[in-house]
Design a protein around this motif. Structure first.
Motif, PDB file in Angstrom:
ATOM      1  N   LYS A  64       0.792  -1.218   0.000  1.00  0.00           N
ATOM      2  CA  LYS A  64       0.000   0.000   0.000  1.00  0.00           C
ATOM      3  C   LYS A  64       0.829   1.275   0.000  1.00  0.00           C
ATOM      4  CE  LYS A  64      -3.762  -2.315  -0.049  1.00  0.00           C
ATOM      5  NZ  LYS A  64      -4.321  -2.622  -1.313  1.00  0.00           N
ATOM      6  N   SER A  65       2.121   1.168   0.050  1.00  0.00           N
ATOM      7  CA  SER A  65       2.954   2.366   0.016  1.00  0.00           C
ATOM      8  C   SER A  65       3.433   2.613  -1.415  1.00  0.00           C
ATOM      9  CB  SER A  65       4.154   2.207   0.947  1.00  0.00           C
ATOM     10  OG  SER A  65       4.946   1.129   0.526  1.00  0.00           O
ATOM     11  N   ALA A  66       3.909   3.819  -1.654  1.00  0.00           N
ATOM     12  CA  ALA A  66       4.440   4.154  -2.967  1.00  0.00           C
ATOM     13  C   ALA A  66       5.672   3.315  -3.264  1.00  0.00           C
ATOM     14  CB  ALA A  66       4.789   5.635  -3.023  1.00  0.00           C
ATOM     15  N   GLU A  82       5.927   8.803 -12.540  1.00  0.00           N
ATOM     16  CA  GLU A  82       5.841   9.757 -11.443  1.00  0.00           C
ATOM     17  C   GLU A  82       4.653   9.349 -10.595  1.00  0.00           C
ATOM     18  OE1 GLU A  82       5.758  13.864 -12.570  1.00  0.00           O
ATOM     19  OE2 GLU A  82       6.988  13.441 -14.333  1.00  0.00           O
ATOM     20  N   TYR A  83       4.849   9.331  -9.284  1.00  0.00           N
ATOM     21  CA  TYR A  83       3.783   8.929  -8.364  1.00  0.00           C
ATOM     22  C   TYR A  83       3.105  10.171  -7.822  1.00  0.00           C
ATOM     23  CZ  TYR A  83       1.418   6.752  -4.398  1.00  0.00           C
ATOM     24  OH  TYR A  83       0.477   6.312  -3.506  1.00  0.00           O
ATOM     25  N   ASN A  84       1.780  10.176  -7.831  1.00  0.00           N
ATOM     26  CA  ASN A  84       1.010  11.270  -7.256  1.00  0.00           C
ATOM     27  C   ASN A  84       0.417  10.789  -5.943  1.00  0.00           C
ATOM     28  OD1 ASN A  84      -1.283  12.936  -6.566  1.00  0.00           O
ATOM     29  ND2 ASN A  84      -0.999  13.912  -8.558  1.00  0.00           N
ATOM     30  N   ASP A  85       0.960  11.292  -4.852  1.00  0.00           N
ATOM     31  CA  ASP A  85       0.539  10.887  -3.504  1.00  0.00           C
ATOM     32  C   ASP A  85      -0.927  11.196  -3.224  1.00  0.00           C
ATOM     33  OD1 ASP A  85       1.729   9.463  -1.531  1.00  0.00           O
ATOM     34  OD2 ASP A  85       2.828  11.142  -0.653  1.00  0.00           O
ATOM     35  N   GLU A  86      -1.420  12.301  -3.759  1.00  0.00           N
ATOM     36  CA  GLU A  86      -2.788  12.734  -3.458  1.00  0.00           C
ATOM     37  C   GLU A  86      -3.835  11.754  -3.961  1.00  0.00           C
ATOM     38  OE1 GLU A  86      -3.476  16.743  -4.706  1.00  0.00           O
ATOM     39  OE2 GLU A  86      -1.524  17.386  -3.930  1.00  0.00           O
ATOM     40  N   GLY A  88      -2.872   8.558  -5.365  1.00  0.00           N
ATOM     41  CA  GLY A  88      -2.351   7.196  -5.311  1.00  0.00           C
ATOM     42  C   GLY A  88      -2.157   6.563  -6.674  1.00  0.00           C
ATOM     43  N   TYR A  90       0.048   6.516 -10.621  1.00  0.00           N
ATOM     44  CA  TYR A  90       1.314   6.748 -11.314  1.00  0.00           C
ATOM     45  C   TYR A  90       1.016   7.280 -12.711  1.00  0.00           C
ATOM     46  CZ  TYR A  90       3.500   3.914  -7.726  1.00  0.00           C
ATOM     47  OH  TYR A  90       3.940   3.420  -6.520  1.00  0.00           O
ATOM     48  N   SER A 110       8.235  -2.673  -4.798  1.00  0.00           N
ATOM     49  CA  SER A 110       7.594  -2.306  -3.544  1.00  0.00           C
ATOM     50  C   SER A 110       8.645  -2.257  -2.443  1.00  0.00           C
ATOM     51  CB  SER A 110       6.529  -3.340  -3.161  1.00  0.00           C
ATOM     52  OG  SER A 110       6.100  -3.133  -1.832  1.00  0.00           O
TER      53      SER A 110
END
Length: 144
Positions: A64-66, A82-86, A88, A90, A110
């Motif tokens: 579940k983490s980036a 690029e990962y977008n945290d807001e 979840g 890519y 992971s």
């Protein structure tokens, strides 16, 4: 002779009981047991004018983490997401080595599970897969 038969029967009962005890255990889930793969530190080795893009969700149980999502054609890394945290998700741009349609292998590392997961798709120039409301969801397999 009776002692021998009794010993054989007793051994059979003990083996059966031991087997039943093992079958009561939960099956081992490869997604839960952390691996020992270090962060691969992928770098793009191919970059040209042709691109394809995708909005991807790395829907992997227990991861579940980036992590790091990259695209490969053969041994060439042709894109890192690029990962977008807001949200979840890519955002991945793929740039192949030539103009032919190629099989692309997605690799997801992971850091939580210390494992690499893989999925495949066919590259098509100027294609966009997925969106924020309906992201592309690859079918992942455990690579290591």
């Amino acid at each position: 002779m009776k002692t021998y038969k009794f010993s054989v029967v007793l051994c059979a009962v003990l083996l059966l009981a031991a087997g039943c005890k093992d079958s009561d255990k939960e099956p081992v889930n490869p997604y839960v047991i952390p691996g020992n793969t270090p962060d691969p530190q992928w770098q793009v080795t191919v970059d040209n004018d042709m691109t394809s893009s995708m909005t991807v969700i790395a829907d992997i149980p227990f991861a579940k983490s980036a992590g790091t999502l990259a695209a490969f054609i053969g041994y060439d890394c042709c894109g890192i997401a690029e990962y977008n945290d807001e949200v979840g998700l890519y955002w991945l741009y793929i740039s192949p080595a030539d103009d032919a349609n190629d099989n692309v292998q997605l690799k997801f590392y992971s850091p939580k599970l210390k494992r690499i997961f893989v999925s495949s798709l066919t590259f098509r120039n100027d294609e966009h897969l997925g969106s924020v409301s309906a992201p592309y969801t690859p079918a992942w397999k455990v690579a290591n």
